[in-house]
Design an enzyme around this catalytic site. Structure first.
Site, mmCIF file in Angstrom:
data_model
loop_
_atom_site.group_PDB
_atom_site.id
_atom_site.type_symbol
_atom_site.label_atom_id
_atom_site.label_comp_id
_atom_site.label_asym_id
_atom_site.label_seq_id
_atom_site.Cartn_x
_atom_site.Cartn_y
_atom_site.Cartn_z
ATOM 1 N N GLY A 182 0.840 -1.190 0.000
ATOM 2 C CA GLY A 182 0.000 0.000 0.000
ATOM 3 C C GLY A 182 0.874 1.238 0.000
ATOM 4 O O GLY A 182 2.061 1.162 0.329
ATOM 5 N N GLN A 223 2.909 9.982 1.781
ATOM 6 C CA GLN A 223 4.258 9.411 1.882
ATOM 7 C C GLN A 223 5.176 9.872 0.758
ATOM 8 O O GLN A 223 6.400 9.766 0.879
ATOM 9 C CB GLN A 223 4.182 7.877 1.863
ATOM 10 N N CYS A 258 5.767 -0.373 7.341
ATOM 11 C CA CYS A 258 5.489 0.902 6.677
ATOM 12 C C CYS A 258 6.717 1.317 5.890
ATOM 13 O O CYS A 258 7.830 1.295 6.425
ATOM 14 C CB CYS A 258 5.133 1.977 7.716
ATOM 15 N N LEU A 259 6.516 1.688 4.636
ATOM 16 C CA LEU A 259 7.644 2.121 3.804
ATOM 17 C C LEU A 259 8.276 3.398 4.347
ATOM 18 O O LEU A 259 9.419 3.697 4.014
ATOM 19 C CB LEU A 259 7.174 2.326 2.358
ATOM 20 N N HIS A 268 -4.494 1.644 7.522
ATOM 21 C CA HIS A 268 -3.118 2.142 7.646
ATOM 22 C C HIS A 268 -2.901 3.319 6.679
ATOM 23 O O HIS A 268 -2.338 4.352 7.067
ATOM 24 C CB HIS A 268 -2.154 0.979 7.347
ATOM 25 N N GLU A 269 -3.377 3.173 5.445
ATOM 26 C CA GLU A 269 -3.198 4.249 4.448
ATOM 27 C C GLU A 269 -4.053 5.467 4.786
ATOM 28 O O GLU A 269 -3.617 6.611 4.623
ATOM 29 C CB GLU A 269 -3.550 3.761 3.040
ATOM 30 N N HIS A 309 -2.348 7.643 7.218
ATOM 31 C CA HIS A 309 -1.345 8.524 6.596
ATOM 32 C C HIS A 309 -1.998 9.810 6.081
ATOM 33 O O HIS A 309 -1.441 10.900 6.232
ATOM 34 C CB HIS A 309 -0.667 7.830 5.418
HETATM 35 O O1 GNR Z 1 3.950 -2.529 2.682
HETATM 36 C C1 GNR Z 1 3.209 -2.384 3.655
HETATM 37 N N1 GNR Z 1 2.827 -3.467 4.361
HETATM 38 C C2 GNR Z 1 1.851 -3.444 5.337
HETATM 39 C C3 GNR Z 1 1.702 -4.566 6.143
HETATM 40 C C4 GNR Z 1 0.721 -4.601 7.107
HETATM 41 C C5 GNR Z 1 -0.118 -3.525 7.286
HETATM 42 C C6 GNR Z 1 0.024 -2.385 6.504
HETATM 43 C C7 GNR Z 1 0.998 -2.350 5.529
HETATM 44 S S1 GNR Z 1 1.153 -0.956 4.519
HETATM 45 C C8 GNR Z 1 2.816 -1.015 4.075
HETATM 46 C C9 GNR Z 1 3.173 0.038 3.047
HETATM 47 C C10 GNR Z 1 2.984 1.412 3.635
HETATM 48 O O2 GNR Z 1 3.781 1.990 4.312
HETATM 49 N N2 GNR Z 1 1.848 1.994 3.418
HETATM 50 O O3 GNR Z 1 1.598 3.202 3.957
HETATM 51 NI NI NI Z 2 2.710 3.259 5.783
#
Ligand code: GNR
Ligand code: NI
Length: 167
Positions: free
Chosen positions: A46, A51, A93-94, A135-136, A139
């Protein structure tokens, strides 16, 4: 297509609240394509526009094994929590590279969003899909997974990532 630079925690720009997209025009389409390319190249499932330092309510994701089921959600909103029982998922999270945290979130939610044609859609999301969308969406509101952990853990992560950056 272009690769975009991903902001790394504790970059203060990750705290920006993104603005609603008024018109899904070519610039939004290009942004979404570039975000997908950036997400795939970073092996993410995601990515939120926040980001890549674009403060518009656009997220992309792909939770498929084969990495060929991209989803683009514009102005996503949770309209219903289907199952309020929270489940634990290990989240990465990236923008917080190298760290994983076990977080609890509702595991079934209904989402409304605009698709790439600007059409309103509903999506019933369960388990990993529900978790990634939440999660997104965090952000887009300037929130991050590190906000859910202890101060001491967050401080440790902050120091390590600043040091890795040479700061
Ligand atoms: O790559 C991602 N893996 C992930 C694993 C579990 C729950 C959420 C994520 S999102 C993350 C990529 C990212 O930072 N998205 O904002
Ligand atoms: Ni993230």
């Amino acid at each position: 297509m272009a690769l975009l630079k991903i902001l790394i925690f504790p970059d203060p720009r990750l705290r920006t609240v993104a603005k609603t997209v008024e018109v899904v025009d070519d610039s939004i389409k290009k942004l979404a394509q570039d975000m997908l390319e950036t997400m795939y190249q970073g092996s993410g499932i995601g990515l939120a526009a926040t980001q890549v330092n674009v403060h518009k309510r656009v997220i992309v994701l792909d939770i498929s094994e084969s990495k060929d089921e991209p989803l683009i959600l514009i102005n996503p909103e949770i309209i219903k929590i289907i199952d309020p029982n929270k489940k634990i998922f290990s989240e990465g999270c990236l923008s917080v590279p190298g760290f994983y945290e076990e977080l609890k979130r509702p595991s079934s939610v209904e989402i409304s969003y605009l698709d790439i044609d600007g059409k309103k859609n509903l999506l019933l999301a369960n388990d990993l899909l529900a978790v990634v969308i939440q999660h997104e969406m965090d952000h887009l509101d300037g929130k991050m997974m590190v906000d859910f952990i202890s101060n001491i853990k967050r401080e440790m992560i902050r120091k390590k990532l600043l040091k890795a950056k040479g700061l």
